[in-house]
Write a protein that holds these residues in place. Sequence first.
Motif, short mmCIF file in Angstrom:
data_model
loop_
_atom_site.label_atom_id
_atom_site.label_comp_id
_atom_site.label_asym_id
_atom_site.label_seq_id
_atom_site.Cartn_x
_atom_site.Cartn_y
_atom_site.Cartn_z
N CYS A 88 4.54 -2.67 2.37
CA CYS A 88 4.51 -1.51 3.43
C CYS A 88 5.54 -1.27 4.58
N TRP A 146 6.82 -1.23 7.55
CA TRP A 146 6.29 -0.74 8.66
C TRP A 146 7.27 -1.97 9.42
N GLU A 147 8.25 -1.45 9.80
CA GLU A 147 9.20 -1.95 11.07
C GLU A 147 9.42 -3.07 10.22
N GLY A 177 3.60 3.63 3.00
CA GLY A 177 3.00 4.25 4.21
C GLY A 177 2.93 6.05 4.11
N LYS A 192 6.45 7.47 9.55
CA LYS A 192 6.00 7.30 10.41
C LYS A 192 6.54 6.32 10.92
N LYS A 193 6.33 5.36 10.06
CA LYS A 193 7.19 3.81 11.01
C LYS A 193 9.10 3.86 10.28
N SER A 194 9.51 3.14 10.80
CA SER A 194 10.54 2.97 10.30
C SER A 194 10.98 1.20 9.78
N LYS A 216 13.60 -2.00 10.13
CA LYS A 216 14.58 -1.79 10.77
C LYS A 216 15.95 -2.87 10.33
N ASN A 251 15.50 0.12 15.36
CA ASN A 251 14.47 0.76 14.65
C ASN A 251 16.18 2.42 13.29
N LYS A 302 -1.37 2.18 7.46
CA LYS A 302 -0.84 1.64 8.46
C LYS A 302 0.11 3.07 9.06
#
Length: 190
Positions: free
Chosen positions: A66, A68-69, A84, A102-104, A106, A111, A190
């Motif tokens: 995923c 998700w950060e 995602g 949408k989420k990045s 890192k 980010n 998510k």
Amino acid sequence: MLVAKKLAKARKPYTPKLGEKGPSGPVYSVRSIVSRYIRYREDGSIEFRRLNILGQDVLYSSIFKCIWEQDLEDLPKHPVIYYGWAYVDRTRNDKAYKIKFKKSLKQGGENLVTSTFVSDSLIDSFKLKNLMAVRLSKVCKKPIPTAFVFLYGQPSVKVYNERNYATFELTNLDMIDVNYDCPLPSKYDK
């Protein structure tokens, strides 16, 4: 003798669909891997399922990540399927679709905008271009142009206007699957 074989077979524990575990034939697109992944999760056999990718035998459950950060340093050093929610829009020059998650991801504490591009020339060179072109076009026309995206690749860091970005290079439309809704169970939405 026949009775002994029947008794031995009856004493073996029943494992549903055990004969289906392992590689299940050639896979040509992310879409087919995703649909099998969903089916195997639903029938509870995901831990037994394997897939052959470029001669390597891997578990289905190990190739999905995923976006998700997660830190790039903690991710596999080989291509896997990332997924995602993403915004889908046309680029300024109107020659490609930009897919921005949408989420990045890192890098250290920073980010990184995480994205990929699907160029019109890539769509035009693909034999079954209509499905992907129609989906991307429909998503762009939604009031909130979002889609649930799966893509096979390995992120790399690019610098643009003195800012770091995590990008995925797509060389084939088989490497991506675009969905209007999340096809995974709600805990993965998510």
